[in-house]
Motif scaffolding. Structure first.
Motif, PDB file in Angstrom:
ATOM      1  N   GLY A  32      38.551  14.569   3.304  1.00 56.03           N
ATOM      2  CA  GLY A  32      38.672  15.734   4.161  1.00 56.03           C
ATOM      3  C   GLY A  32      38.703  15.356   5.632  1.00 56.03           C
ATOM      4  O   GLY A  32      38.497  14.202   6.006  1.00 56.03           O
ATOM      5  N   ILE A  33      38.972  16.336   6.463  1.00 59.07           N
ATOM      6  CA  ILE A  33      38.943  16.150   7.915  1.00 59.07           C
ATOM      7  C   ILE A  33      38.249  17.348   8.552  1.00 59.07           C
ATOM      8  O   ILE A  33      38.340  18.473   8.063  1.00 59.07           O
ATOM      9  CB  ILE A  33      40.353  15.995   8.529  1.00 59.07           C
ATOM     10  CG1 ILE A  33      41.230  17.218   8.188  1.00 59.07           C
ATOM     11  CG2 ILE A  33      41.015  14.714   8.082  1.00 59.07           C
ATOM     12  CD1 ILE A  33      42.515  17.274   8.969  1.00 59.07           C
ATOM     13  N   LEU A  34      37.533  17.079   9.612  1.00 60.06           N
ATOM     14  CA  LEU A  34      36.930  18.132  10.434  1.00 60.06           C
ATOM     15  C   LEU A  34      36.061  19.084   9.616  1.00 60.06           C
ATOM     16  O   LEU A  34      35.953  20.270   9.913  1.00 60.06           O
ATOM     17  CB  LEU A  34      38.023  18.914  11.174  1.00 60.06           C
ATOM     18  CG  LEU A  34      38.963  18.085  12.065  1.00 60.06           C
ATOM     19  CD1 LEU A  34      40.069  18.968  12.624  1.00 60.06           C
ATOM     20  CD2 LEU A  34      38.193  17.411  13.199  1.00 60.06           C
ATOM     21  N   GLY A  35      35.443  18.545   8.561  1.00 60.45           N
ATOM     22  CA  GLY A  35      34.570  19.359   7.738  1.00 60.45           C
ATOM     23  C   GLY A  35      35.275  20.165   6.670  1.00 60.45           C
ATOM     24  O   GLY A  35      34.623  20.904   5.920  1.00 60.45           O
ATOM     25  N   VAL A  36      36.609  20.009   6.571  1.00 54.14           N
ATOM     26  CA  VAL A  36      37.387  20.691   5.536  1.00 54.14           C
ATOM     27  C   VAL A  36      37.519  19.745   4.350  1.00 54.14           C
ATOM     28  O   VAL A  36      37.648  18.526   4.519  1.00 54.14           O
ATOM     29  CB  VAL A  36      38.767  21.102   6.080  1.00 54.14           C
ATOM     30  CG1 VAL A  36      39.641  21.688   4.984  1.00 54.14           C
ATOM     31  CG2 VAL A  36      38.594  22.108   7.215  1.00 54.14           C
ATOM     32  N   GLU A  37      37.527  20.289   3.142  1.00 54.72           N
ATOM     33  CA  GLU A  37      37.470  19.475   1.938  1.00 54.72           C
ATOM     34  C   GLU A  37      38.603  18.464   1.822  1.00 54.72           C
ATOM     35  O   GLU A  37      38.379  17.295   1.504  1.00 54.72           O
ATOM     36  CB  GLU A  37      37.477  20.383   0.701  1.00 54.72           C
ATOM     37  CG  GLU A  37      37.311  19.631  -0.618  1.00 54.72           C
ATOM     38  CD  GLU A  37      37.303  20.567  -1.821  1.00 54.72           C
ATOM     39  OE1 GLU A  37      37.173  20.073  -2.953  1.00 54.72           O
ATOM     40  OE2 GLU A  37      37.424  21.806  -1.624  1.00 54.72           O
ATOM     41  N   HIS A  38      39.830  18.896   2.051  1.00 55.64           N
ATOM     42  CA  HIS A  38      40.976  18.005   1.899  1.00 55.64           C
ATOM     43  C   HIS A  38      41.705  17.815   3.231  1.00 55.64           C
ATOM     44  O   HIS A  38      41.724  18.714   4.074  1.00 55.64           O
ATOM     45  CB  HIS A  38      41.964  18.566   0.871  1.00 55.64           C
ATOM     46  CG  HIS A  38      41.383  18.809  -0.473  1.00 55.64           C
ATOM     47  ND1 HIS A  38      40.718  17.824  -1.189  1.00 55.64           N
ATOM     48  CD2 HIS A  38      41.351  19.933  -1.259  1.00 55.64           C
ATOM     49  CE1 HIS A  38      40.316  18.319  -2.347  1.00 55.64           C
ATOM     50  NE2 HIS A  38      40.666  19.592  -2.406  1.00 55.64           N
ATOM     51  N   GLY A  39      42.327  16.663   3.389  1.00 58.58           N
ATOM     52  CA  GLY A  39      43.057  16.369   4.621  1.00 58.58           C
ATOM     53  C   GLY A  39      44.476  16.890   4.590  1.00 58.58           C
ATOM     54  O   GLY A  39      45.420  16.174   4.933  1.00 58.58           O
ATOM     55  N   ILE A  40      44.636  18.134   4.207  1.00 62.11           N
ATOM     56  CA  ILE A  40      45.956  18.751   4.093  1.00 62.11           C
ATOM     57  C   ILE A  40      45.994  19.970   5.014  1.00 62.11           C
ATOM     58  O   ILE A  40      45.196  20.895   4.870  1.00 62.11           O
ATOM     59  CB  ILE A  40      46.251  19.162   2.642  1.00 62.11           C
ATOM     60  CG1 ILE A  40      46.252  17.915   1.756  1.00 62.11           C
ATOM     61  CG2 ILE A  40      47.582  19.894   2.545  1.00 62.11           C
ATOM     62  CD1 ILE A  40      46.169  18.214   0.286  1.00 62.11           C
ATOM     63  N   VAL A  41      46.913  19.936   5.959  1.00 59.72           N
ATOM     64  CA  VAL A  41      46.980  20.961   6.993  1.00 59.72           C
ATOM     65  C   VAL A  41      48.259  21.781   6.830  1.00 59.72           C
ATOM     66  O   VAL A  41      49.346  21.222   6.639  1.00 59.72           O
ATOM     67  CB  VAL A  41      46.955  20.330   8.395  1.00 59.72           C
ATOM     68  CG1 VAL A  41      47.019  21.401   9.480  1.00 59.72           C
ATOM     69  CG2 VAL A  41      45.703  19.463   8.568  1.00 59.72           C
ATOM     70  N   ALA A  49      42.168  26.728  -1.223  1.00 55.25           N
ATOM     71  CA  ALA A  49      42.450  25.539  -2.032  1.00 55.25           C
ATOM     72  C   ALA A  49      41.809  24.282  -1.452  1.00 55.25           C
ATOM     73  O   ALA A  49      41.956  23.197  -2.014  1.00 55.25           O
ATOM     74  CB  ALA A  49      43.957  25.340  -2.150  1.00 55.25           C
ATOM     75  N   GLY A  50      41.110  24.435  -0.323  1.00 58.15           N
ATOM     76  CA  GLY A  50      40.420  23.300   0.281  1.00 58.15           C
ATOM     77  C   GLY A  50      41.157  22.628   1.407  1.00 58.15           C
ATOM     78  O   GLY A  50      40.717  21.593   1.905  1.00 58.15           O
ATOM     79  N   GLY A  51      42.273  23.220   1.831  1.00 54.69           N
ATOM     80  CA  GLY A  51      43.020  22.668   2.953  1.00 54.69           C
ATOM     81  C   GLY A  51      42.662  23.362   4.259  1.00 54.69           C
ATOM     82  O   GLY A  51      41.809  24.255   4.298  1.00 54.69           O
ATOM     83  N   LEU A  52      43.343  22.959   5.318  1.00 55.82           N
ATOM     84  CA  LEU A  52      43.113  23.545   6.638  1.00 55.82           C
ATOM     85  C   LEU A  52      44.321  24.411   6.978  1.00 55.82           C
ATOM     86  O   LEU A  52      45.391  23.906   7.308  1.00 55.82           O
ATOM     87  CB  LEU A  52      42.915  22.443   7.687  1.00 55.82           C
ATOM     88  CG  LEU A  52      42.233  22.824   8.995  1.00 55.82           C
ATOM     89  CD1 LEU A  52      41.839  21.580   9.778  1.00 55.82           C
ATOM     90  CD2 LEU A  52      43.114  23.711   9.865  1.00 55.82           C
ATOM     91  N   GLY A 107      47.394   4.729   8.357  1.00 48.45           N
ATOM     92  CA  GLY A 107      46.179   4.978   9.122  1.00 48.45           C
ATOM     93  C   GLY A 107      45.828   6.423   9.370  1.00 48.45           C
ATOM     94  O   GLY A 107      44.813   6.723  10.003  1.00 48.45           O
ATOM     95  N   ALA A 108      46.655   7.341   8.886  1.00 44.71           N
ATOM     96  CA  ALA A 108      46.340   8.761   9.050  1.00 44.71           C
ATOM     97  C   ALA A 108      45.161   9.150   8.164  1.00 44.71           C
ATOM     98  O   ALA A 108      44.892   8.509   7.146  1.00 44.71           O
ATOM     99  CB  ALA A 108      47.553   9.613   8.701  1.00 44.71           C
ATOM    100  N   LYS A 109      44.484  10.206   8.552  1.00 42.33           N
ATOM    101  CA  LYS A 109      43.389  10.754   7.745  1.00 42.33           C
ATOM    102  C   LYS A 109      43.820  12.009   6.992  1.00 42.33           C
ATOM    103  O   LYS A 109      43.082  12.506   6.147  1.00 42.33           O
ATOM    104  CB  LYS A 109      42.198  11.099   8.642  1.00 42.33           C
ATOM    105  CG  LYS A 109      41.626   9.918   9.404  1.00 42.33           C
ATOM    106  CD  LYS A 109      41.093   8.850   8.470  1.00 42.33           C
ATOM    107  CE  LYS A 109      40.447   7.718   9.252  1.00 42.33           C
ATOM    108  NZ  LYS A 109      40.005   6.617   8.356  1.00 42.33           N
ATOM    109  N   GLY A 110      45.002  12.515   7.322  1.00 38.15           N
ATOM    110  CA  GLY A 110      45.496  13.710   6.671  1.00 38.15           C
ATOM    111  C   GLY A 110      46.966  13.904   6.959  1.00 38.15           C
ATOM    112  O   GLY A 110      47.592  13.117   7.667  1.00 38.15           O
TER     113      GLY A 110
END
Length: 339
Positions: A5-14, A34-37, A187-190
């Motif tokens: 996840g990123i920024l406290g969101v479950e998955h790194g999908i924006v 669904a756990g995305g941003l 190197g990306a996180k999401g």
């Protein structure tokens, strides 16, 4: 590489905040659930409509979400609404968002995601103290600020960020788990998806527009500044439709503008405002749009060739999450068996 996840969101999908209202409350909430941003395509400088949209999202989800704004225009009223409503995230694009503005967002408990298209812009965003950088390659659909491919841009920005606690999110032509895995490897996180999320049940795009996405490939998009020139002459990537092919080859190309004497080709309602659409208007067709839909701009990135169906947004999030995990297991297994 590691998916998470990123920024406290479950998955790194924006979810990209696709305008003018394709990324509306239903789609934002579906991605968040669904756990995305999910990022709302905010009304332009409209306090009341922004509040209405945010509260509609809250009726559909109790998960954190955000709202996107374009810095090209005055959006002070929209930002005010975002802060008053205590939205978790603010995504900014197409301009500078200096430290004093980032600090103001932080005072309201809002994290800032800055989408950009160059290393120079990333350097300024880091100095401003943003919470996340969305690196957009020129393959992306919609408005494109940069001139570098994601493959070249992303690792440069990741290196620039270094060990700072600023996740970098990749945007541009990512439509499936393979693109997600490639972004993680760089190197990306999401990842931030636009085109793939237009072809969903919840997207507020016109059904005709959604269906066209299923018919085009990566070779059938074009980067152009043909549309919306009356208010903003900026590059976008769109489907290379027969209408677009005809006019991009016009000897009067540089003079074409979405103003009189060009005809009105349709009508639409955007955040409760009724609008006439002239030829070369920059707005994509939403669910209220009527008229000559085939002659309207259809924004899409080069990842459109991987879009084959219209599904619930949650299915896309699930396929990305499960798919990238499977890819990583496969890569780990392969590396263990290499001599």
């Amino acid at each position: 590489m590691k998916a998470g996840g990123i920024l406290g969101v479950e998955h790194g999908i924006v979810l990209a905040p696709m305008g003018p209202d394709v990324s509306g409350p239903k789609l934002v909430a579906a991605v968040a659930n669904a756990g995305g941003l999910g990022l709302l395509a905010s009304p332009v400088n409209n306090y009341d409509e922004t509040v209405k949209a945010i509260r509609k999202i809250r009726e559909l989800t109790d998960k954190p979400f955000g709202a996107g704004i374009l810095l090209e225009f005055d959006n002070s009223k929209t930002i005010h609404a975002i802060y008053d409503e205590k939205v978790a995230f603010l995504q900014v694009y197409w301009g500078e968002f200096p430290k004093e503005k980032v600090d103001e967002a932080h005072k309201h408990g809002v994290k800032v995601l800055h989408q950009l298209g160059s290393v120079e812009e990333a350097r300024k965003a880091i100095a401003a103290g943003v919470d996340c950088i969305i690196a957009q390659g020129l393959e992306a659909g919609g408005h494109i600020r940069g001139t570098v491919s994601l493959m070249a841009l992303l690792p440069r920005i990741v290196d620039l960020v270094g060990d700072r606690d600023i996740p970098v999110v990749a945007a541009g032509s990512i439509s499936d788990a393979r693109g997600y895995a490639a972004a993680l490897a760089l190197g990306a996180k999401g990842v931030c998806l636009g085109t793939r999320f237009i072809a969903t049940k919840e997207a507020y795009a016109n059904e005709y527009y959604k269906q066209q996405l299923l018919k085009y490939t990566e070779q059938q998009t074009d980067r152009t500044d043909l549309y919306g020139r009356k208010t903003w002459r900026a590059d976008v990537r769109c489907l290379d439709t027969p209408f677009h092919q005809y006019w991009k080859n016009s000897p009067d190309y540089d003079k074409l503008i979405n103003d009189e004497p060009y005809p009105i080709i349709g009508h639409t309602t955007i955040y409760n405002a009724e609008c006439d659409l002239r030829r070369f208007a920059g707005q994509v067709a939403n669910q209220t749009t009527t008229g000559k839909l085939e002659n309207m701009v259809m924004l899409a990135g080069q990842g459109v060739g991987l879009v084959h169906d219209i599904v619930p947004a949650a299915e896309i999030v699930k396929s990305l999450v499960e798919g990238v995990k499977a890819i990583m297991v496969q890569l780990t297994s392969t590396s263990r068996h290499d001599p």
